[in-house]
Design a protein around this motif. Structure first.
Motif, mmCIF file in Angstrom:
data_model
loop_
_atom_site.group_PDB
_atom_site.id
_atom_site.type_symbol
_atom_site.label_atom_id
_atom_site.label_comp_id
_atom_site.label_asym_id
_atom_site.label_seq_id
_atom_site.Cartn_x
_atom_site.Cartn_y
_atom_site.Cartn_z
ATOM 1 N N MET A 224 -8.681 0.500 5.267
ATOM 2 C CA MET A 224 -7.281 0.334 4.731
ATOM 3 C C MET A 224 -7.670 1.012 3.210
ATOM 4 S SD MET A 224 -4.076 0.027 4.520
ATOM 5 C CE MET A 224 -3.499 -1.064 5.599
ATOM 6 N N VAL A 225 -8.626 1.029 2.612
ATOM 7 C CA VAL A 225 -8.901 1.677 1.193
ATOM 8 C C VAL A 225 -8.997 3.006 1.626
ATOM 9 C CG1 VAL A 225 -10.653 1.955 -0.476
ATOM 10 C CG2 VAL A 225 -10.289 -0.415 0.579
ATOM 11 N N GLY A 226 -9.750 3.529 2.692
ATOM 12 C CA GLY A 226 -9.549 4.904 3.020
ATOM 13 C C GLY A 226 -8.199 5.392 3.357
ATOM 14 N N ALA A 227 -7.475 4.484 3.923
ATOM 15 C CA ALA A 227 -5.782 5.070 4.331
ATOM 16 C C ALA A 227 -5.127 5.177 2.899
ATOM 17 C CB ALA A 227 -5.283 3.862 5.142
ATOM 18 N N VAL A 228 -5.303 4.301 2.105
ATOM 19 C CA VAL A 228 -4.744 4.716 0.784
ATOM 20 C C VAL A 228 -5.289 5.774 0.190
ATOM 21 C CG1 VAL A 228 -4.722 3.714 -1.481
ATOM 22 C CG2 VAL A 228 -4.331 2.014 0.220
ATOM 23 N N VAL A 229 -6.508 6.150 0.032
ATOM 24 C CA VAL A 229 -7.071 7.450 -0.542
ATOM 25 C C VAL A 229 -6.313 8.809 0.087
ATOM 26 C CG1 VAL A 229 -9.076 8.741 -0.622
ATOM 27 C CG2 VAL A 229 -8.958 6.509 -1.053
ATOM 28 N N ALA B 166 0.960 -1.111 -0.009
ATOM 29 C CA ALA B 166 0.120 0.109 -0.034
ATOM 30 C C ALA B 166 0.957 1.257 0.129
ATOM 31 C CB ALA B 166 -1.185 -0.107 1.063
ATOM 32 N N ALA B 167 2.140 0.985 0.213
ATOM 33 C CA ALA B 167 2.969 2.361 0.141
ATOM 34 C C ALA B 167 2.688 3.437 1.112
ATOM 35 C CB ALA B 167 3.047 2.963 -1.107
ATOM 36 N N ILE B 168 2.231 2.681 2.489
ATOM 37 C CA ILE B 168 2.036 3.570 3.498
ATOM 38 C C ILE B 168 2.996 3.222 4.714
ATOM 39 C CG2 ILE B 168 0.077 4.065 5.243
ATOM 40 C CD1 ILE B 168 -1.859 3.014 3.276
ATOM 41 N N PRO B 169 3.889 4.114 4.972
ATOM 42 C CA PRO B 169 4.898 4.146 5.936
ATOM 43 C C PRO B 169 4.209 4.003 7.405
ATOM 44 C CG PRO B 169 4.668 6.256 5.262
ATOM 45 C CD PRO B 169 3.841 5.604 4.489
ATOM 46 N N LEU C 279 5.841 6.873 -4.096
ATOM 47 C CA LEU C 279 4.617 7.112 -3.199
ATOM 48 C C LEU C 279 5.136 6.963 -1.585
ATOM 49 C CD1 LEU C 279 1.779 5.644 -5.413
ATOM 50 C CD2 LEU C 279 2.304 8.102 -4.890
ATOM 51 N N LEU C 280 5.894 5.693 -1.630
ATOM 52 C CA LEU C 280 6.312 5.474 -0.188
ATOM 53 C C LEU C 280 7.244 6.478 0.469
ATOM 54 C CD1 LEU C 280 6.251 3.344 2.181
ATOM 55 C CD2 LEU C 280 8.044 2.224 1.047
ATOM 56 N N ASP C 281 8.290 6.903 -0.635
ATOM 57 C CA ASP C 281 9.049 7.875 -0.001
ATOM 58 C C ASP C 281 8.508 9.192 0.377
ATOM 59 O OD1 ASP C 281 11.187 6.070 -0.317
ATOM 60 O OD2 ASP C 281 11.911 6.951 -2.406
ATOM 61 N N ASP C 282 7.645 9.601 -0.707
ATOM 62 C CA ASP C 282 6.668 10.773 -0.373
ATOM 63 C C ASP C 282 6.216 10.815 0.737
ATOM 64 O OD1 ASP C 282 7.219 12.195 -2.581
ATOM 65 O OD2 ASP C 282 5.061 12.334 -3.301
ATOM 66 N N ALA C 283 5.280 9.591 1.167
ATOM 67 C CA ALA C 283 4.789 9.607 2.345
ATOM 68 C C ALA C 283 5.342 9.621 3.596
ATOM 69 C CB ALA C 283 3.686 8.255 2.197
ATOM 70 N N ARG C 284 6.530 8.838 3.447
ATOM 71 C CA ARG C 284 7.431 8.834 4.604
ATOM 72 C C ARG C 284 8.006 10.070 4.815
ATOM 73 N NH1 ARG C 284 10.686 4.194 3.585
ATOM 74 N NH2 ARG C 284 9.657 2.922 4.996
ATOM 75 N N GLU C 285 8.489 10.829 3.804
ATOM 76 C CA GLU C 285 9.146 12.232 4.178
ATOM 77 C C GLU C 285 7.946 13.199 4.532
ATOM 78 O OE1 GLU C 285 10.003 16.187 3.188
ATOM 79 O OE2 GLU C 285 8.386 15.384 2.114
ATOM 80 N N PHE C 286 6.836 13.080 4.214
ATOM 81 C CA PHE C 286 5.662 13.860 4.733
ATOM 82 C C PHE C 286 5.480 13.627 6.296
ATOM 83 C CE2 PHE C 286 1.509 14.378 5.960
ATOM 84 C CZ PHE C 286 1.124 15.896 5.493
ATOM 85 N N ARG C 287 5.473 12.413 6.563
ATOM 86 C CA ARG C 287 5.323 11.823 8.048
ATOM 87 C C ARG C 287 6.443 12.168 8.912
ATOM 88 N NH1 ARG C 287 6.648 5.828 9.131
ATOM 89 N NH2 ARG C 287 8.675 6.774 9.057
ATOM 90 N N ASP C 288 7.766 11.906 8.487
ATOM 91 C CA ASP C 288 8.695 12.388 9.430
ATOM 92 C C ASP C 288 8.982 13.908 9.791
ATOM 93 O OD1 ASP C 288 9.193 9.831 9.601
ATOM 94 O OD2 ASP C 288 10.894 9.642 8.182
ATOM 95 N N ARG C 289 8.398 14.764 8.349
ATOM 96 C CA ARG C 289 8.370 16.232 8.665
ATOM 97 C C ARG C 289 7.526 16.749 9.797
ATOM 98 N NH1 ARG C 289 6.101 19.071 4.213
ATOM 99 N NH2 ARG C 289 6.444 17.285 2.850
#
Length: 480
Positions: free
Chosen positions: A264-269, A189-192, A396-406
């Motif tokens: 999880m579908v909502g999480a992906v969205v 799902a590319a969700i970190p 997508l995973l990198d994007d999400a991880r970067e956003f999260r860590d920030r």
RNA sequence: CGGGGCGUGGCGCAGCCCGGUAGCGCGCACGGUUUGGGUCCGUGAGGUCCCCGGUUCGAAUCCGGGCGCCCCGACCA
């Protein structure tokens, strides 16, 4: 489509979410309050989630089974904390077959009780252990405030239920399943997600310990995306799940349960979506590639379509999920926007010029506009597309991880915590408070302890609220 | 359960104050035109105006009652 663009995320995130869920054709309103119809496009995402998880469950020795939707009311009441946790949201059938039932039937909110009752019959000796069962099912929890996928009165999920001979085996199973959820979330799902343990207040009703994977949505709110519970011997005692040891002694089993839902579908969205709509990770996207044929005049139609069909076959043969947009009424421009809204990772355009030059135009959804567009030779298209899909998945995973860590900040005192939470971000802080202290934080900031991450510093510190010695750091955030 | 709002073709709305032939946009169907970033034109289908009762010659509109839904506050995958 009546209006052209969706509401921007920055303008109103929850409105954006609601619009996109319906306009991308994931779901439709249902005649029953609090429920939704999951449309084919949304259901295919769920099927991808099911496939990814089911494969991992089987690989770790679990078997699927199915237990009844209806649970005798008395079962629910057998485990004290369990009743207390669930009774406010139960739907109960009191009448059937034209008359009142002798014992009301609860529509399952989860199946610990029926499955516990079954396990007590199935398990006789240590040779029957471990018992590793999963079921794919719908459950009902009568929620007051609902949102498609994130919280609905009825939802789909899987619930795993296992029984073991010892506490440690049950604990190992609980952690293993959490690992599987995390691996699925990150790889497919590319969700970190962040793995951790729930606080006592957030624990499952009747569990010894609850573990969770927490994800950060694009509005920085937290979403519990999967949970795994070590139920200790609570349900074994309530449902008499016992086994005979090698030395012929009766012992209670140690049980676990773990679940992941259509949430999880909502999480992906909400993890990947942008102002234009969905951005689906290739591994879960119903269509990984959409081909839009472009034909200027009728006499070009055959040549363009021949090329389109050939590329379609090549990609399909390589196992890529391709869809050719053959709609006649819509212009190419309309189709580009439409598929972007629906989050298709790669769009391929084939027009007369491409036929002539043996080219194809590829546009990737994760990069905006021109930036994501490239011309590639038709020869070797499979390799190019395969590599591109992998790249998008990783990006997508990198994007999400970067956003999260920030958006996670260490805080040293309560004022800082309040400030960070007020800005919508997550706060990471030492915590040694009581249940009441935790409620105080919730009342005053709106944030809850999402989890005590597994990843902990080596030293100890001072509780962010009480300033007493604290052993663990916790993540605080507003949650869905 | 407390506060606010809304029920009118499939969807989004106007009309209601001030009763008199039910309208607009989108979508849908058909024809033509267009097609490399949300084409345009024409024709057409489609409505118990949430329900019940009342007032009136006449009610989507006024009055009374009911039902349903949505949004905002305490619990939850």
């Amino acid at each position: 489509m009546s209006e052209q663009a969706v509401t921007a995320q920055s303008e109103d995130f929850s409105r954006w979410y609601n619009e996109i869920v319906y306009r991308a054709d994931l779901a439709a309103p249902s005649p029953v309050r609090g429920c939704v119809i999951i449309k084919p496009y949304g259901y295919e995402i769920w099927e991808g989630i099911k496939a990814g998880l089911d494969r991992r469950f089987k690989a770790t020795g679990h078997q699927n089974a199915y237990f009844p939707l209806f649970i005798p009311e008395s079962y629910i009441k057998r485990e004290a904390q369990h009743v207390e946790g669930f009774s406010p949201e139960l739907a109960v059938v009191t009448h059937a077959g034209g008359k009142e039932l002798e014992e009301p039937l609860v529509v399952r909110p989860t199946s610990e009780t029926v499955i516990g009752e079954a396990f007590s019959d199935w398990i006789q000796s240590y040779r029957d252990l471990p018992l590793l069962i999963n079921q794919w099912a719908n459950v009902v929890r009568w929620e007051l405030r609902t949102r498609p996928f994130l919280r609905t009165a009825e939802f789909l999920w899987q619930e795993g239920h296992t029984a073991h001979a010892t506490h440690d085996e049950a604990e190992a199973e609980t952690l293993q399943m959490l690992d599987i959820y995390a691996e699925f979330a990150i790889d497919d799902a590319a969700i970190p997600v962040i793995k951790g343990e729930k606080s006592r207040l957030e624990r499952f009703a009747g569990a010894l310990r609850t573990y969770t994977i927490e994800a950060m949505m694009r509005d920085k709110r937290a979403l519990q995306s999967g949970t795994s519970h070590n139920l200790g011997q609570n349900f074994a005692k309530a449902f008499d799940i016992r086994y005979l040891t090698e030395s012929n002694l009766q012992e209670y089993c140690w049980t676990t349960s773990w679940g992941l839902s259509t949430r999880m579908v909502g999480a992906v969205v909400m993890t990947h979506g942008d102002d234009k709509g969905l951005r689906l990770p290739p591994k879960l996207a119903p269509h990984q590639v959409v081909i839009v044929p472009i034909t200027r005049r009728d006499d070009q139609l055959t040549a363009v379509m021949d090329t389109v069909e050939r590329l379609d076959r090549e990609l399909q043969a390589a196992g890529i999920r391709v869809h050719v947009d053959r709609r006649e009424g819509q212009s190419p421009g309309f189709k580009f926007n439409d598929w972007e809204m629906r989050g298709v990772p790669v769009r391929m355009e084939i027009g007369p010029k491409d036929v002539e030059n043996n080219n194809a135009v590829l546009a990737r959804r994760d990069l905006p506009g021109r930036q994501g567009k490239q011309f590639v030779p038709q020869a070797g298209i499979v390799d190019v597309v395969t590599a591109l899909l992998d790249e998008i998945q990783a990006n997508l995973l990198d994007d999400a991880r970067e956003f999260r860590d920030r958006n996670i900040h260490d805080v040293a005192n309560y004022d800082e915590l309040k400030q960070v939470v007020a800005e919508g971000a997550w706060a990471r802080a030492w915590w040694g408070g009581s249940d009441e202290d935790e409620l105080t934080v919730k009342d005053e900031t709106g944030a809850t302890i999402r989890c005590f991450p597994f990843d902990q510093p080596d030293q100890s510190g001072k509780c962010v609220l009480t300033e007493k010695a604290a052993e663990r750091i916790a993540l605080f955030a507003k949650a869905y």
